[in-house]
Design a protein around this motif. Structure first.
Motif, short mmCIF file in Angstrom:
data_model
loop_
_atom_site.label_atom_id
_atom_site.label_comp_id
_atom_site.label_asym_id
_atom_site.label_seq_id
_atom_site.Cartn_x
_atom_site.Cartn_y
_atom_site.Cartn_z
N ASP A 70 0.83 -1.22 0.00
CA ASP A 70 0.00 0.00 0.00
C ASP A 70 0.86 1.26 0.00
OD1 ASP A 70 -2.64 -1.45 0.50
OD2 ASP A 70 -1.46 -2.09 2.23
N ASN A 71 2.15 1.09 -0.26
CA ASN A 71 3.10 2.21 -0.27
C ASN A 71 3.16 2.93 1.08
OD1 ASN A 71 3.82 1.91 -3.05
ND2 ASN A 71 1.86 2.87 -3.60
N ILE A 72 3.07 2.16 2.14
CA ILE A 72 3.11 2.73 3.49
C ILE A 72 4.56 2.91 3.92
CG2 ILE A 72 2.60 2.27 5.92
CD1 ILE A 72 0.27 3.27 4.22
N THR A 73 4.86 4.06 4.50
CA THR A 73 6.16 4.35 5.09
C THR A 73 5.93 4.72 6.56
OG1 THR A 73 6.03 6.71 4.60
CG2 THR A 73 6.99 5.27 2.90
N PRO A 74 6.97 4.63 7.39
CA PRO A 74 6.80 5.04 8.78
C PRO A 74 6.25 6.46 8.91
CG PRO A 74 8.86 3.87 8.55
CD PRO A 74 8.31 4.04 7.17
N ARG A 75 6.72 7.38 8.04
CA ARG A 75 6.25 8.76 8.10
C ARG A 75 4.74 8.84 7.85
NH1 ARG A 75 8.77 13.75 7.31
NH2 ARG A 75 10.73 12.72 6.75
N LYS A 76 4.26 8.12 6.81
CA LYS A 76 2.83 8.13 6.48
C LYS A 76 2.01 7.52 7.62
CE LYS A 76 3.30 7.86 1.43
NZ LYS A 76 3.10 7.00 0.24
N LEU A 113 2.81 7.32 10.88
CA LEU A 113 2.81 8.22 12.04
C LEU A 113 1.87 9.39 11.83
CD1 LEU A 113 6.64 8.24 12.85
CD2 LEU A 113 4.83 7.20 14.23
N LYS A 114 1.81 9.90 10.60
CA LYS A 114 0.90 11.00 10.29
C LYS A 114 -0.55 10.54 10.43
CE LYS A 114 -0.26 14.42 6.73
NZ LYS A 114 -0.07 14.85 5.33
N PHE A 115 -0.85 9.34 9.94
CA PHE A 115 -2.20 8.77 10.04
C PHE A 115 -2.62 8.63 11.51
CE2 PHE A 115 -4.48 4.71 10.77
CZ PHE A 115 -5.71 5.05 10.20
N ILE A 116 -1.71 8.10 12.33
CA ILE A 116 -2.01 7.90 13.75
C ILE A 116 -2.23 9.25 14.45
CG2 ILE A 116 -1.06 7.11 15.97
CD1 ILE A 116 0.37 4.87 14.35
N ALA A 117 -1.39 10.22 14.14
CA ALA A 117 -1.51 11.55 14.76
C ALA A 117 -2.83 12.22 14.38
CB ALA A 117 -0.33 12.43 14.35
N GLU A 118 -3.21 12.10 13.11
CA GLU A 118 -4.43 12.75 12.63
C GLU A 118 -5.69 12.09 13.16
OE1 GLU A 118 -4.01 12.74 8.40
OE2 GLU A 118 -2.76 14.55 8.36
N THR A 119 -5.67 10.78 13.32
CA THR A 119 -6.89 10.07 13.74
C THR A 119 -7.02 9.93 15.25
OG1 THR A 119 -5.72 7.95 13.45
CG2 THR A 119 -7.08 8.74 11.60
N SER A 120 -5.89 9.89 15.96
CA SER A 120 -5.97 9.63 17.41
C SER A 120 -5.26 10.67 18.27
CB SER A 120 -5.37 8.25 17.73
OG SER A 120 -3.98 8.24 17.49
N SER A 121 -4.60 11.64 17.62
CA SER A 121 -3.85 12.69 18.34
C SER A 121 -2.67 12.14 19.15
CB SER A 121 -4.78 13.49 19.27
OG SER A 121 -5.80 14.11 18.52
N GLY A 169 6.66 3.30 19.58
CA GLY A 169 7.91 2.54 19.67
C GLY A 169 8.30 1.96 18.32
N ASP A 170 8.64 0.67 18.30
CA ASP A 170 9.10 0.01 17.07
C ASP A 170 7.98 -0.04 16.03
OD1 ASP A 170 11.53 -0.41 18.24
OD2 ASP A 170 11.05 -2.44 18.93
N ILE A 171 8.36 0.17 14.75
CA ILE A 171 7.43 0.03 13.63
C ILE A 171 7.98 -1.04 12.70
CG2 ILE A 171 6.38 1.16 11.63
CD1 ILE A 171 6.60 3.82 13.14
N ASP A 172 7.17 -2.06 12.42
CA ASP A 172 7.61 -3.19 11.59
C ASP A 172 6.65 -3.30 10.39
OD1 ASP A 172 8.77 -5.46 10.66
OD2 ASP A 172 8.05 -6.79 12.25
N ILE A 173 7.05 -2.72 9.24
CA ILE A 173 6.20 -2.71 8.05
C ILE A 173 6.52 -3.94 7.20
CG2 ILE A 173 5.54 -1.46 5.96
CD1 ILE A 173 6.25 1.14 7.38
#
Length: 526
Positions: free
Chosen positions: A456-462, A464-472, A479-483
């Motif tokens: 889905d062309n997901i990157t850690p930056r994308k 983190l932005k999604f999480i910040a926008e939806t859940s603040s 912590g760790d991100i494993d894509i």
């Protein structure tokens, strides 16, 4: 609302017994207004803010009315998230404690086979999320054709999360002569349309007006604790802050009695107030608190009504209240007469979501503080003792003790004598026998599964932005991100994970709806 208690509402005696066992003294406004109408058999739309006691408002009358001997499911309660499903199920279990009623929470992320087995054995009340309820309906493992109650909780959250079509599909599977209860903090047009389409023409609409209550003059803080450390945490706070006058709130009458006994056994100058105490006893306790004969007053919300005492420096929520408005009433006991007050709350990780609701309701930030260490307590006591010594010297009223000091001076160094006296005072003022310097409150991490990955062309930056926008939730809390190819795992503290599960699940990223679940282990979705 005046002089109404649960005994006046017409509830089943076993439900009343459970409510009394839970320690609630009187109903909240939404409970007092909803319960009698629900017991009459009317459909009800209840509009009240999150945290006002809606679960008991629909749960107590529903559990009073349903037929325990029926072989069919009597009630279905739809909630937007698994966390709320668990929370509602837990509260209903407490309300149903003395009735032979079986309950089952059903939600995604839990093996469906286990739920199917439980449903086959026979369940009275099902609490579930829309997706998992539909799964069971499609498998014919859930039969809603004979239900007495259909309850939709947090309807506006369902709308925000895109579940409105799912709700309609579930309603269509229910029998038409059911009683429908819909509860929501707000009432958007789509929710109104849903209600008019599927609820009876004589539906009662109950709106609890949002009170505008301010807390500007009160500094608010919370301490994250483990439940087993609640009492010691309170003692550490009292020993460091040394409040001149504090009201300590407990949720139940039994909690007041137990806390007062514990504090008195450790030498704190404290008494309690709750509804089971006689009026003379309460008035006498209040009089002592007003004239500063008592340092601390431990009370329930009901018993604290009418307390008008100036110079209360601290309000401490030993237990968080059952609704957000009670929180505001509590902390309004301090910060009076243009003076600044302090409000502390002891909060376990499981109560973190309620704390967030309180922040939203009060439009204020409740800052985190660390539980004091023994070193902190020593430092605070030292400064207090030092101040007392300086005050006595400046007032020049110590002359009677000079001969004793001179006598000791012949045998000892006066610095050693002063230190010994300070040690005696310190130990006298320290009420709790602290074993460890600090209380370990390290929070366990939670591992979350996201239904998106490299494809889905997901990157850690994308992400983190999604999480910040939806859940603040900010990036520093992740912590760790494993894509991986088709999905992603992240590690977060438990309290943060619960927020992401509630807020981000079902939201869209790059046009695709993302499922967020609790991962059992690293291989659970591979």
């Amino acid at each position: 609302m005046k002089n109404i208690d649960f005994n006046n509402l017409g509830l089943h005696s076993k439900v009343l017994q459970a409510i009394d066992n839970m320690g609630f003294e009187e109903p909240s406004q939404i409970q007092a207004e909803s319960i009698p109408i629900i017991l009459e058999g009317k459909d009800v739309i209840g509009q009240a803010q999150t945290g006002t006691g809606k679960t008991l408002a629909f749960g107590a009358p529903m559990l009073s009315k349903i037929d325990c001997n029926s072989k069919n499911i009597s009630s279905i309660i739809i909630t937007p998230t698994r966390e709320l499903a668990i929370q509602v199920n837990d509260e209903l279990s407490r309300i149903a404690k003395f009735r032979k009623i079986s309950l089952l929470p059903i939600y995604g992320g839990q093996p469906i086979e286990r739920q199917i087995k439980a449903l086959k054995r026979g369940i009275d009340v099902v609490v579930g999320t829309p997706g998992r309820i539909l799964d069971h309906l499609h498998r014919n493992t859930l039969d809603l054709s004979s239900i007495q109650f259909l309850i939709i909780d947090e309807a506006d959250e369902m709308l925000d999360m895109g579940f409105i079509d799912d709700i309609e599909d579930i309603i269509k599977a229910c029998n038409s002569n059911r009683q429908t209860l819909l509860f929501s903090a707000t009432m958007p047009n789509q929710i109104r349309k849903l209600a008019s389409k599927y609820m009876k023409s004589d539906t009662k609409y109950i709106e609890i007006a949002k009170n505008t209550l301010t807390v500007e003059k009160t500094k608010q803080y919370y301490y994250e604790i483990k439940n087993k450390d609640r009492f010691e945490s309170l003692c550490r706070i009292l020993d460091v802050d040394e409040p001149s006058s504090a009201i300590i709130f407990c949720r139940t009458k039994r909690g007041v009695d137990e806390l007062v006994e514990g504090l008195q056994s450790r030498g704190y100058n404290v008494e309690g107030m709750h509804g089971d105490m006689g009026q003379n006893q309460r008035l006498n306790t209040l009089r002592k608190f007003k004239d500063s004969s008592l340092d601390f007053l431990v009370a329930t919300d009901v018993a604290a009504r009418g307390i008008d005492v100036e110079n209360v420096s601290h309000v401490i929520n030993y237990d968080l209240p059952q609704d957000t408005e009670s929180y505001v009433h509590r902390i309004g006991r301090t910060g009076r007469a243009n003076k600044e007050g302090i409000a502390y709350s002891l909060v376990t990780p499981k109560e973190y979501m309620l704390l967030k609701q309180i922040e939203k309701f009060t439009k204020s930030k409740i800052k985190r503080k660390e539980i004091p260490t023994v070193d902190d307590i020593f430092e605070a006591k030292y400064k207090n003792i030092e101040k007392k010594i300086r005050d006595v010297i400046s007032e020049n009223n110590y002359k009677n003790f000079v001969p004793v000091a001179m006598e000791l001076d012949e045998e000892y160094n006066l610095v050693d004598v002063a230190a010994a006296l300070m040690k005696i005072i310190f130990e006298k003022e320290l009420s709790f026998n602290y074993k460890e310097n600090s209380i370990n409150i390290e929070e366990e991490n939670m591992r979350l599964f996201f239904s998106i990955g490299r494809m889905d062309n997901i990157t850690p930056r994308k992400l983190l932005k999604f999480i910040a926008e939806t859940s603040s939730v900010e990036a520093y809390e992740i912590g760790d991100i494993d894509i991986l190819n088709k999905f992603t795992f992240i590690s977060v503290p438990e309290r943060v994970g619960n927020i992401i599960l509630k807020k981000s699940n079902g939201k869209k990223l790059q046009g695709r709806r993302v499922s967020v679940e609790l991962a059992k282990n690293k291989k659970s979705h591979r």
